[in-house]
Design a protein around this motif. Structure first.
Motif, short mmCIF file in Angstrom:
data_model
loop_
_atom_site.label_atom_id
_atom_site.label_comp_id
_atom_site.label_asym_id
_atom_site.label_seq_id
_atom_site.Cartn_x
_atom_site.Cartn_y
_atom_site.Cartn_z
N ALA A 83 -57.88 23.53 -22.65
CA ALA A 83 -57.10 22.61 -23.49
C ALA A 83 -57.77 21.26 -23.54
O ALA A 83 -58.44 20.84 -22.58
CB ALA A 83 -55.68 22.46 -22.93
N TRP A 84 -57.61 20.63 -24.67
CA TRP A 84 -57.98 19.23 -24.80
C TRP A 84 -56.80 18.51 -25.45
O TRP A 84 -56.25 18.98 -26.46
CB TRP A 84 -59.23 19.05 -25.66
N VAL A 85 -56.38 17.41 -24.84
CA VAL A 85 -55.18 16.71 -25.30
C VAL A 85 -55.47 15.22 -25.40
O VAL A 85 -56.07 14.64 -24.50
CB VAL A 85 -54.00 16.90 -24.30
N ARG A 86 -55.02 14.61 -26.50
CA ARG A 86 -55.07 13.15 -26.57
C ARG A 86 -53.63 12.63 -26.56
O ARG A 86 -52.79 13.08 -27.35
CB ARG A 86 -55.77 12.66 -27.84
N VAL A 87 -53.40 11.69 -25.66
CA VAL A 87 -52.06 11.11 -25.50
C VAL A 87 -52.12 9.65 -25.93
O VAL A 87 -53.08 8.94 -25.62
CB VAL A 87 -51.62 11.20 -24.02
N ALA A 88 -51.14 9.21 -26.70
CA ALA A 88 -51.02 7.78 -27.01
C ALA A 88 -49.55 7.41 -26.95
O ALA A 88 -48.68 8.20 -27.36
CB ALA A 88 -51.58 7.49 -28.40
N ASP A 89 -49.25 6.25 -26.41
CA ASP A 89 -47.87 5.77 -26.24
C ASP A 89 -47.00 6.82 -25.54
O ASP A 89 -45.84 7.03 -25.90
CB ASP A 89 -47.24 5.43 -27.60
N GLY A 90 -47.60 7.51 -24.59
CA GLY A 90 -46.83 8.47 -23.79
C GLY A 90 -46.53 9.78 -24.49
O GLY A 90 -45.79 10.61 -23.96
N ARG A 91 -47.08 9.98 -25.70
CA ARG A 91 -46.79 11.23 -26.43
C ARG A 91 -48.08 12.00 -26.73
O ARG A 91 -49.14 11.39 -26.88
CB ARG A 91 -46.12 10.93 -27.78
#
Ligand SMILES: Cc1cc2nc3c(=O)[nH]c(=O)nc-3n(C[C@H](O)[C@H](O)[C@H](O)COP(=O)(O)OP(=O)(O)OC[C@H]3O[C@@H](n4cnc5c(N)ncnc54)[C@H](O)[C@@H]3O)c2cc1C
Length: 287
Positions: free
Chosen positions: A202-210
């Motif tokens: 998996a690759w995930v980008r998180v911004a502002d906690g989401r």
């Protein structure tokens, strides 16, 4: 009966153009890269091919080139080279981890990324990582080159978009930048030198906690390596503090279609795939 080298012919071009001309003239000639997949059925006398197109000497298919935007790997890039590359270690750790668990040193020193992809095994180690990073493939023939998303390259068990006159020439990975969450885990019979029963990248980008971007891919749970797009849909946009684990696990079960085979059972694979997703989400929530 064992494979008989005396009955085989190997065409050995000295450059890519010559290789593509031979590929067009002899569409039945089997491309031969490191030979680590092909030599197993060959030695057992189970490989029907008698004519091979030897890619090993093609410098055009080697090298890892990095620009500001992307890392581009020649199809003949070896797992050992991937594992040792500082930028790949930093920005594409899933691919490096997959390379490090592909066979042992001998296989990593001879097996190529292009061969791993073209072989089309649903249990291969690098495909889930490539899917998680949104890789693109360059397919080249005398007619020219085309770039295709790797997601969609495999069209069924050992089936692909590759035309009979094409070769995989390069693999491109757009650089994800800093701050992403990377996860790769392979479950086999033992820690090393095992074919995957299940793997998840998996690759995930998180911004502002989401969760703002997410690519989730699995091996050994379908006729080909797959993106778990239903699961991605359930998780996209969700705050890390309220990840819908049960809904994601349910969606994952709909995304996958494992079978019973000599390495494992469909039931075990479903259970392990769920465990890996839960492990990934726990890691993400606490990252
Ligand atoms: C002991 C052992 C352990 C292994 N362990 C693992 C493992 O843990 N994980 C894993 O994923 N794999 C494993 N493998 C499988 C194999 O090593 C990999 O799939 C490897 O990446 C194959 O690359 P190659 O260059 O040797 O391909 P080859 O054997 O030369 O070719 C494989 C296939 O790809 C085609 N091909 C190769 N290059 C191209 C190209 N550029 N364009 C079009 N078609 C092409 C060939 O025609 C053939 O069909 C193992 C194999 C062995 C023998």
């Amino acid at each position: 009966m064992r494979g008989q080298p005396a009955l085989c012919e190997v065409l050995t071009p000295t450059g890519l153009n010559e290789a593509l001309s031979l590929r067009a003239a002899h569409p039945g000639a089997r491309p031969l890269a490191g030979g680590t997949d092909l030599m197993v059925p060959f030695a057992a006398g189970r490989l029907p091919d008698r004519l091979f197109l030897n890619l090993w000497g093609l410098e055009e298919l080697r090298g890892i080139h990095v620009t500001e935007a992307a890392a581009t790997l020649g199809a003949l890039t070896l797992f050992r080279e991937i594992a040792a590359h500082p930028l790949l270690q930093r920005e594409f750790p899933n691919l490096v981890r997959s390379a490090k668990v592909t066979g042992a040193l001998a296989i990593q020193s001879r097996g190529s990324l292009g061969g791993n992809i073209a072989n089309g095994s649903p249990a291969a180690d690098s495909p889930p990582s490539l899917l998680a990073y949104g890789a693109e493939l360059e397919l080249t023939s005398l007619r020219g080159s085309r770039w295709v998303p790797y997601a969609g390259f495999h069209t069924g068990y050992k089936q692909s978009l590759l035309a009979p006159d094409e070769l995989i020439t390069r693999i491109r990975l757009v650089r994800p930048g800093d701050g992403g969450f990377h996860y790769f885990r392979k479950v086999g019979t033992r820690q090393a030198q095992a074919i995957a029963k299940v793997s998840l990248a998996a690759w995930v980008r998180v911004a502002d906690g989401r969760i703002r971007e997410l690519r989730l891919a699995l091996g050994s749970v379908a006729p080909m390596p797959i993106r778990a797009q239903g699961t991605e849909g359930v998780l996209m946009g969700r705050p890390l503090t309220e990840l819908p684990l049960e809904a994601a696990l349910q969606a994952l079960q709909a995304d996958i279609s494992p079978i019973d085979d000599l390495r494992s059972s469909a039931k075990f694979r479903r259970r392990v795939a769920g465990n890996l997703l839960a492990d990934m989400l726990r890691g993400l929530a606490s990252a």
